[in-house]
Design a protein around this motif. Structure first.
Motif, PDB file in Angstrom:
ATOM      1  N   GLN A 145       0.827  -1.204   0.000  1.00 16.66           N
ATOM      2  CA  GLN A 145       0.000   0.000   0.000  1.00 16.66           C
ATOM      3  C   GLN A 145       0.867   1.263   0.000  1.00 16.66           C
ATOM      4  O   GLN A 145       1.944   1.289   0.614  1.00 16.66           O
ATOM      5  N   VAL A 146       0.373   2.288  -0.667  1.00 17.99           N
ATOM      6  CA  VAL A 146       1.126   3.532  -0.819  1.00 17.99           C
ATOM      7  C   VAL A 146       0.188   4.720  -0.633  1.00 17.99           C
ATOM      8  O   VAL A 146      -0.961   4.701  -1.085  1.00 17.99           O
ATOM      9  N   ILE A 147       0.693   5.762   0.023  1.00 17.83           N
ATOM     10  CA  ILE A 147      -0.029   7.029   0.089  1.00 17.83           C
ATOM     11  C   ILE A 147       0.891   8.156  -0.377  1.00 17.83           C
ATOM     12  O   ILE A 147       2.114   8.022  -0.378  1.00 17.83           O
ATOM     13  N   CYS A 148       0.292   9.236  -0.795  1.00 16.55           N
ATOM     14  CA  CYS A 148       1.031  10.421  -1.209  1.00 16.55           C
ATOM     15  C   CYS A 148       0.370  11.639  -0.589  1.00 16.55           C
ATOM     16  O   CYS A 148      -0.841  11.828  -0.711  1.00 16.55           O
ATOM     17  N   THR A 149       1.155  12.445   0.073  1.00 21.02           N
ATOM     18  CA  THR A 149       0.613  13.589   0.808  1.00 21.02           C
ATOM     19  C   THR A 149       0.279  14.756  -0.115  1.00 21.02           C
ATOM     20  O   THR A 149       0.615  14.773  -1.298  1.00 21.02           O
ATOM     21  N   GLU A 150      -0.339  15.734   0.476  1.00 24.21           N
ATOM     22  CA  GLU A 150      -0.487  17.030  -0.167  1.00 24.21           C
ATOM     23  C   GLU A 150       0.901  17.625  -0.391  1.00 24.21           C
ATOM     24  O   GLU A 150       1.889  17.172   0.198  1.00 24.21           O
ATOM     25  N   PRO A 151       1.042  18.649  -1.249  1.00 27.51           N
ATOM     26  CA  PRO A 151       2.342  19.304  -1.412  1.00 27.51           C
ATOM     27  C   PRO A 151       2.833  19.871  -0.074  1.00 27.51           C
ATOM     28  O   PRO A 151       2.095  20.561   0.626  1.00 27.51           O
ATOM     29  N   LEU A 152       4.082  19.559   0.260  1.00 27.81           N
ATOM     30  CA  LEU A 152       4.660  20.012   1.525  1.00 27.81           C
ATOM     31  C   LEU A 152       5.533  21.250   1.356  1.00 27.81           C
ATOM     32  O   LEU A 152       5.861  21.908   2.338  1.00 27.81           O
ATOM     33  N   GLY A 153       5.932  21.520   0.127  1.00 29.80           N
ATOM     34  CA  GLY A 153       6.861  22.600  -0.118  1.00 29.80           C
ATOM     35  C   GLY A 153       8.299  22.099  -0.059  1.00 29.80           C
ATOM     36  O   GLY A 153       8.624  21.142   0.648  1.00 29.80           O
ATOM     37  N   GLU A 154       9.171  22.755  -0.799  1.00 26.09           N
ATOM     38  CA  GLU A 154      10.567  22.306  -0.878  1.00 26.09           C
ATOM     39  C   GLU A 154      11.253  22.374   0.476  1.00 26.09           C
ATOM     40  O   GLU A 154      12.028  21.477   0.844  1.00 26.09           O
ATOM     41  N   GLU A 155      10.982  23.417   1.254  1.00 26.40           N
ATOM     42  CA  GLU A 155      11.652  23.566   2.546  1.00 26.40           C
ATOM     43  C   GLU A 155      11.317  22.399   3.475  1.00 26.40           C
ATOM     44  O   GLU A 155      12.209  21.825   4.131  1.00 26.40           O
ATOM     45  N   LYS A 156      10.051  22.006   3.556  1.00 28.18           N
ATOM     46  CA  LYS A 156       9.655  20.905   4.422  1.00 28.18           C
ATOM     47  C   LYS A 156      10.244  19.585   3.928  1.00 28.18           C
ATOM     48  O   LYS A 156      10.716  18.765   4.726  1.00 28.18           O
TER      49      LYS A 156
END
Length: 433
Positions: free
Chosen positions: A263-274
């Motif tokens: 199983q795989v999940i993908c988050t919302e965009p975190l931004g390059e800094e995060k």
């Protein structure tokens, strides 16, 4: 949140499908086509085989029952992990020095093929170098030390052990005590790698048919015929590359592998800094547990996190409920993060955990069963089967002559048998023994 629908012939609702850079729909096979080689399956194995053969001047036809990269090849974690699902030391103890040397000599080749393809055909698939193995316990660190030592005897000079402070340069989770970096690893957008190779095949005159599920292979004929609902391919050779999604279409191979869901999940965009806070070197990571987790950041600065297995290929009703707790144990600072995509997919497990390469007769070849190491080994398989059809089967036969067996327990008991075994190894991981 996107959820999967495995019954559909369209791609699952993954991050990869949402960011595919080629939405071309290939035709369905309709009528009779003649080819030098018919390849069944447009995943990594089939595409690698077809591209190597097309480069050698063979007329190839690829039949895909759904869409290009529909199975594991377009859904996986995107990590270029070298080697096989069993360490070279295990391979040597089990099969002897000759086999270990032969497989060891080829163990880095799959990753090199991927990089060659990306460069030669200008495939845009977000390639980044390096991968890291992260250890929870001192026992796992000792195992990494042994792994590095053994790999060195097979010419792998790209491994470097990492202590706790050195690991922080790559992954800032406090869950680990150290690890090892493989400078010959990497990560990619797997579906875009599939699509790029399909375009390369077509540029060399090969044909790729989608929505063309194979119903029968008449392998007893002097020129085998591969039949679909609306047509057939008549070829000198056939290569079967269905892997975990082959089902009962090839009865001779059905009990030799078992589909296992991850199983795989993908988050919302975190931004390059995060993302750089979590993974400073933009590497991919997998831990050293038997039931391992794996993660990396995407080109648009999301976190892809995968893990968990389900023997028999059954998918959990709620993928985020399975995977998100693991993500938060690794990165508790992401509490409250939104999951934009969640999906599942099957890989093919063999009893020996070594891939199966072989022949059903002198015209019909197969390669499958990578047991979780399919990204690299499937690309190697494509090169080896192309060599064999072109007259030099030596390297292919190093795999083909290895013994392989049906999974114990038969169709009824093989799932509980493997579940019990996995419980044992998970307990050992927790106890550090």
């Amino acid at each position: 949140m996107s959820q999967i629908v495995l019954q559909s012939n369209e791609h699952v609702g993954s991050y990869y499908a949402a960011t595919a850079n080629d939405t071309t729909v290939r035709p369905q096979l309709d009528g009779t086509v003649e080819a030098d080689v018919c390849i069944v399956g447009a995943g990594f194995t089939g595409l690698s085989s077809a591209l190597h053969l097309a480069e050698k001047g063979y007329k190839v036809a690829v039949l895909e029952g759904s869409r290009i990269g529909w199975g594991a090849s377009g859904r996986n974690g995107g990590q270029i992990v070298n080697g096989y699902s069993r360490d070279m030391e295990v391979i040597e103890k089990r099969y002897g020095r000759e086999a270990a040397v032969a497989l060891g000599d080829m163990s880095l080749e799959g990753g090199n093929i991927i990089r060659e393809r990306i460069e030669k055909y200008n495939i845009e698939c977000d390639y980044k170098p390096n991968n890291v193995f992260a250890a929870f316990t001192s026992k796992q660190m000792r195992e990494l030390e042994d792994l590095k030592r053994n790999w060195a005897t097979h010419g792998h000079d790209g491994l470097e052990l990492l202590d706790r402070s050195q690991l922080d340069e790559h992954v800032t989770s406090q869950a680990y005590i150290g690890g090892m970096i493989d400078k010959k690893g990497g990560h990619i957008h797997p579906l875009n790698l599939c699509l790029g190779q399909a375009r390369a095949i077509e540029s060399l005159g090969g044909r790729v048919f989608e929505m063309s599920r194979v119903e029968k292979i008449r392998k007893e004929l002097p020129k085998p015929e591969v039949e679909t609902a609306k047509g057939k391919v008549i070829a000198k050779y056939v290569i079967v590359c269905g892997n975990a999604y082959m089902g009962k279409s090839i009865p001779e191979l059905y009990d030799k592998t078992m589909p296992v869901s991850t199983q795989v999940i993908c988050t919302e965009p975190l931004g390059e800094e995060k993302c750089r806070e979590l993974l400073p070197s933009d590497t991919c990571v997998e831990d050293c547990n038997y039931m391992l987790d794996y993660f990396r950041c995407t080109a648009d600065n999301r976190l892809i996190y995968g893990g968990g297995t389900s023997y028999g290929g059954q998918d959990p009703a709620n993928v985020p409920a399975v995977v998100l707790p693991h993500l938060l144990k690794t990165f508790p600072q992401l509490k409250g993060v939104k999951v934009d995509y969640a999906w599942s997919g099957n890989f093919a497990l063999t009893y020996t955990r070594i891939p199966h390469f072989g022949r059903m007769n002198d015209r019909v070849y197969y390669a499958h069963g990578y047991s979780g190491h399919g990204v690299t080994c499937s690309h190697l398989a494509g090169r080896l089967v192309a060599e064999a059809l072109d007259g030099d089967a030596k390297r292919f036969d190093h795999f083909a002559k290895l013994p392989f067996y049906p999974l114990p327990g038969g169709q009824l008991f093989r799932v509980p048998y493997n579940v019990i075994g996995s419980w044992w190894y998970q307990m050992r991981d927790k106890l550090g023994i």
